[in-house]
Each structure stands twice: as C-alpha cells, then as structure tokens.
Write a protein that holds these residues in place. Structure first.
Motif, mmCIF file in Angstrom:
data_model
loop_
_atom_site.group_PDB
_atom_site.id
_atom_site.type_symbol
_atom_site.label_atom_id
_atom_site.label_comp_id
_atom_site.label_asym_id
_atom_site.label_seq_id
_atom_site.Cartn_x
_atom_site.Cartn_y
_atom_site.Cartn_z
ATOM 1 N N UNK A 101 -4.459 9.856 -4.120
ATOM 2 C CA UNK A 101 -5.146 9.772 -5.647
ATOM 3 C C UNK A 101 -3.679 8.455 -5.880
ATOM 4 N N UNK A 102 -4.600 8.450 -7.201
ATOM 5 C CA UNK A 102 -3.638 6.946 -7.263
ATOM 6 C C UNK A 102 -2.040 8.279 -8.482
ATOM 7 N N UNK A 103 -1.282 7.876 -8.428
ATOM 8 C CA UNK A 103 -0.857 8.487 -9.103
ATOM 9 C C UNK A 103 0.184 7.399 -10.527
ATOM 10 N N UNK A 120 -8.082 4.889 -10.717
ATOM 11 C CA UNK A 120 -8.019 4.075 -10.360
ATOM 12 C C UNK A 120 -6.410 3.448 -9.824
ATOM 13 N N UNK A 121 -6.079 2.046 -9.463
ATOM 14 C CA UNK A 121 -5.024 1.466 -9.729
ATOM 15 C C UNK A 121 -5.664 0.235 -10.491
ATOM 16 N N UNK A 175 -9.800 -3.510 -8.226
ATOM 17 C CA UNK A 175 -10.196 -3.728 -7.226
ATOM 18 C C UNK A 175 -10.118 -2.295 -6.359
ATOM 19 N N UNK A 176 -10.689 -2.107 -6.205
ATOM 20 C CA UNK A 176 -10.834 -0.920 -5.251
ATOM 21 C C UNK A 176 -9.786 -0.043 -4.547
ATOM 22 N N UNK A 496 -12.909 4.459 3.720
ATOM 23 C CA UNK A 496 -11.403 4.688 3.842
ATOM 24 C C UNK A 496 -10.520 5.585 2.945
ATOM 25 N N UNK A 497 -9.792 6.357 3.367
ATOM 26 C CA UNK A 497 -8.816 7.382 2.749
ATOM 27 C C UNK A 497 -10.291 8.179 1.233
ATOM 28 N N UNK A 498 -9.620 7.815 -0.029
ATOM 29 C CA UNK A 498 -10.618 8.535 -1.101
ATOM 30 C C UNK A 498 -11.044 7.775 -2.184
ATOM 31 N N UNK A 499 -10.809 6.515 -1.003
ATOM 32 C CA UNK A 499 -10.786 5.289 -2.497
ATOM 33 C C UNK A 499 -13.295 5.780 -2.590
#
Length: 509
Positions: A101-103, A120-121, A175-176, A496-499
């Motif tokens: 997950x984003x940090x 999200x970023x 953007x995801x 794609x990963x956790x997206x």
C-alpha cells in the motif's frame, strides 16, 4: 444579481476575523519525539537559529454563503490550513510492483513524520471529517462524511512577506498506477482544504452549522491540538443562479516552439553524442487499465499510459512541410537550467482527422499489441501516433520531476489544423493517458479463441527517441477471454499487485 461560477469560491464573511487558536504545532511533537527541548514558533527562524517545524492551524470564515448547482455546492467554503514557521512537504510513494500500500511521509526540518496509511498515491486519504447540522432542525441526525484532500492544489499567500511563489505541485491528479506524489504548502501560505474540486456537499437550501476537522491520525502526526484541528462556520445555502461572468481556467507557462526548423545535419545521433551529464528522458509504460469489451464482444478496449521517468522533459518540435499535413519532428535536449544544447531528427508528426483526436500526432511514440499466452503477437492495434501531453502525475518524487508539469489546454498543446509548428512536451514524472474511447484504443477479438492473452504497451518501439534507459519500456497486462453459456464474450483482467481499479482512474483524454 449575478451568481458565482460553480468552480469559484464564493463566501460572505459577516465577521471580519476567522477563528484563531493557540499554537501547539509540529515543532513541539517532533522535538519531544527526538528528546529535544520544546521549541514553538510561528515565524521563520532567524539566520543561524535552530530549525523548527512549521505550525499548522485550520481556519474558516465565521459565515459562508454558497450556491447550489444541481443541489451540489461547488465552493471550497473558505476553509484553510495555514502554515507558518516553515514549509509543509508531504511525499506519498509506493513500490513499482504494486504489492504494498502507498505510504505518506511529512518531510520536516526536525525529521520525517509518518502519516496514516494511504489508499492511493496523490490525495491524503480521509484527511478531514465534515459535520453538517440543519439549524432549523437541530435534533435531526447530523450529516457526517470523511473527505480526502490535496494540499497545495489551491493555495494563497497570507502576508506580503510570505514566499513570492509556491514551488510545490498545484495538482493531485489521480491514476491508480501512480508511483509517487508531492504535496506542499510554503511558509506563510494557506491551503484550501477542499481545493478546485470544491466541498462537493449535496444539501438543500437553508442554514447549517458546518464543522470541519483534520482527522485524528493526521492531527496527531502533524501536531495539531484539538483547537487547531477544527474550524466551524455558519453555512447559508442558496438555490442555483445564472453563473454570469464565469472565468476560463488559466494554464501554466510552458515551453514554446522554435519558429524555424533546425538543420537536419546538425543534430546528434545517439546518447553518446550528448555532453556528459546531459539530463535525458526515460520512457516507461504503466500496465494497461480500464480494460473491457464493447457491447458486441468484438473489440477489447483499454486505456494506456506512457510516462517519463527521466530527469529531463521529452521535448519534440514539429515543423510543417509546405502544402502537406506532415511535420518533420525533432527531439531537443536541455541542460539543467533548461537551455537547449542539442537536438536530433526523430521522424514526423501527422494530422489526425479522427473525431476523437483532430490534432497533431507524433509517430512511433508507442505501440499496443495483444499477445498470445506464449508472448507472440496475436493482434496489433492500429494506434501508431500520439499527441504528447501531461495528463497524469505518475511520480513527482524523482530527480528532475516537474512539479508544475500539467498542461490543461490540450487544444494548444496538440495544435489545430492551421498550425505551422508545434512543441509537444512530456515532463519528467508525468505520463500521457489515452482512454478507451479514443480511436485505436482497442483490439479486434472476434476471431480470437478463448484463452490467456497479454496487453502489451511498448514505449519508443523502434528506438527513434534518445532516452537514458530502453530496458523498461514495456508493460504486460494478463487477461483471459472466455465465452459464457449464452455465447457472450467476456474478459477477466488479472490484478496488478494491490491496486484497486474500482476506485476509478481519472484522465482528460
């Protein structure tokens, strides 16, 4: 009386001063965490003084009048996060395998401060809590929502002594598959909590008590006291108006094209011909996204984004041939100060008359292919030319990333039919999204068998453009075509990963 525009702030202050509070800020929290003496200040430290963290305070006007448009309020309602004593800079990042997950981290003079987990970023997830109470029915259940925020999207100086220009990005476009974002508010500036997108409240005309609070996790991390984290106003909602005198959105200054075509024989041929240390672009591809079938199940539609992960913008100028719908294209190379130092001829630009395009495209920028399970080509998309424009901030944390790279006016970026010369730019850290509805953003699959396939996006497919790394130009997205019991074609798209793409991917193309 003319009413305000939907995307413009409109508030009436019945009392001249917004709520103020005692300052117990980031300096206190970080100093205690580091075991240092407690230092609190609301002004920039003098030369030679010990660094301090900024102090934050959420403020609001005492009263606000807002207008509805389709029952929605398009106004930021005057809520501001004031920053003093130093800049507030926040960076959000995620790994490029999308498995984590984003940090988010606040980069502060006294050390980095971790912020709550992100989804999200870009925007800060659930940054504020909104509480709305009808003044004519105070016993009714309050309307309570959490809202994400983009700090820096809409900022203003608090005093004439404040820093003249905000150096931080003015956007948080989502953007995801974005990898890194930067948000910031300079010392002596105030950031709108709701920004350009407005509060988005949907309420009936009337009077309300509106309270906005920075949520607990952010308040604790950033050192806001209970008084600093909360601001209230009396909100008067009036039925929609005429929106007379609306202002058009402005655009940021950008690189402008040369007026004359350079000598084709005077350019460079490879990256080795550039002076040592010359900044260069680096084209990369995000995984294809928003993949779906058309209603008849005969076309596989998709969106794609090629982005620039280098430390220099990709700058391509086109010069129209006399009497033709073709331009000769040149890639330009800039030094660290943005001065041109070299160029090379890189093919052509062509006028695309398709209804969903109708502008100038640079050829051979990227290709789309649908590959079989063994990675051999099954179908190639007819899309072969692109208008380069910054539509998505993919990673603004990298070296040379352009924090002001967004270009809003695609018409001027990509040019009209009458254009003689044009400059198309893909800034460092930014990507260019083409959505499913655009001509060429699909594969014909009517005659393909059910099974596993890969959507391949390849940047700089024949190596025309000079870039720092050509090993990262490809992305593959696994899909499965299948037919249900009613004979209807369907598609399953591998994650794609956790997206989580269900959150939506926003783009303007």
């Amino acid at each position: 009386m003319a009413k305000p525009c939907p995307l413009e702030e409109e508030f009436v202050i019945h009392h001249p001063s917004p709520r103020r509070s005692k300052r117990w800020g980031l300096a206190a929290v970080a100093a205690l965490a580091l075991g240092a003496p407690l230092i609190a200040t609301a002004t920039t430290p003098a030369t030679g003084a010990e660094p301090t963290n900024p102090t934050l305070d959420l403020t609001a006007p005492a009263a606000v009048t807002a207008y509805t448009y389709g029952r929605t309020i398009y106004s930021d309602l005057g809520f501001r996060l004031e920053v003093s004593g130093g800049p507030l800079e926040i960076r959000t990042q995620r790994a490029d395998d999308y498995e984590t997950v984003p940090t988010a981290v606040a980069k502060l003079p006294l050390g980095d401060v971790a912020l709550p987990p992100q989804e999200e970023v870009g925007k800060l997830n659930d940054f504020v809590r909104i509480r709305l109470v009808d003044r004519n029915d105070p016993d009714a259940t309050p309307w309570i929502r959490r809202r994400s925020s983009c700090l820096g999207e809409s900022t203003e100086r608090m005093t004439p002594e404040s820093e003249f220009k905000n150096p931080y990005p003015s956007t948080c476009f989502y953007n995801s598959y974005a990898l890194g974002s930067v948000q910031g508010v300079p010392d002596g500036w105030a950031a709108s909590i709701f920004g350009y997108e407005s509060s988005g409240l949907r309420v009936r005309p009337g009077e309300y008590d509106l309270t906005v609070s920075v949520t607990k996790g952010y308040a604790e991390a950033l050192g806001l006291s209970a008084e600093q984290r909360t601001a209230s106003t009396v909100l008067t909602v009036v039925k929609e108006g005429d929106c007379r005198g609306c202002r058009e959105n402005g655009t940021n200054p950008r690189l402008t094209p040369n007026r004359t075509e350079p000598d084709p024989n005077g350019g460079v041929d490879s990256i080795a011909d550039l002076p040592e240390g010359t900044p260069t672009p680096d084209l990369r591809s995000l995984p294809a996204f928003s993949i779906q079938l058309n209603r008849r199940g005969t076309q596989l539609q998709f969106a794609a984004n090629v982005w620039n992960g280098g430390n220099s913008p990709l700058v391509v100028d086109g010069f129209r041939r006399s009497g033709e719908d073709i331009m000769d294209a040149y890639q330009y190379f800039l030094d660290e100060d943005g001065n041109q130092i070299a160029y090379q001829e890189v093919g052509t630009m062509e006028w695309d008359p398709a209804p969903t395009h109708e502008h100038w495209h640079f050829t051979d920028f990227a290709t789309y292919e649908l590959l079989n399970a063994d990675k051999t080509r099954a179908v190639r998309s007819g899309k072969e030319a692109f208008c380069l424009a910054n539509t998505d901030a993919v990673d603004l944390t990298g070296e040379g990333a352009d924090w002001e790279g967004y270009q809003e006016d695609l018409g001027s970026v990509c040019g009209g039919y009458e254009t003689r010369s044009i400059r198309e730019v893909l800034s460092a850290g930014w990507g260019d999204t083409y959505a499913q509805f655009r001509a060429g953003q699909s594969f014909p699959i009517k005659n393909l068998a059910d099974g596993v396939y890969y959507v391949r996006v390849l940047a700089n497919p024949i190596g025309t453009l000079i870039e720092s790394d050509t090993t990262n130009n490809e992305s593959l997205r696994r899909i499965r075509l299948w037919t249900n019991a009613r004979g209807e074609r369907r598609v399953r798209v591998a994650p794609v990963g956790l997206v989580d793409e269900s959150r939506g991917i926003y783009y303007r193309r």
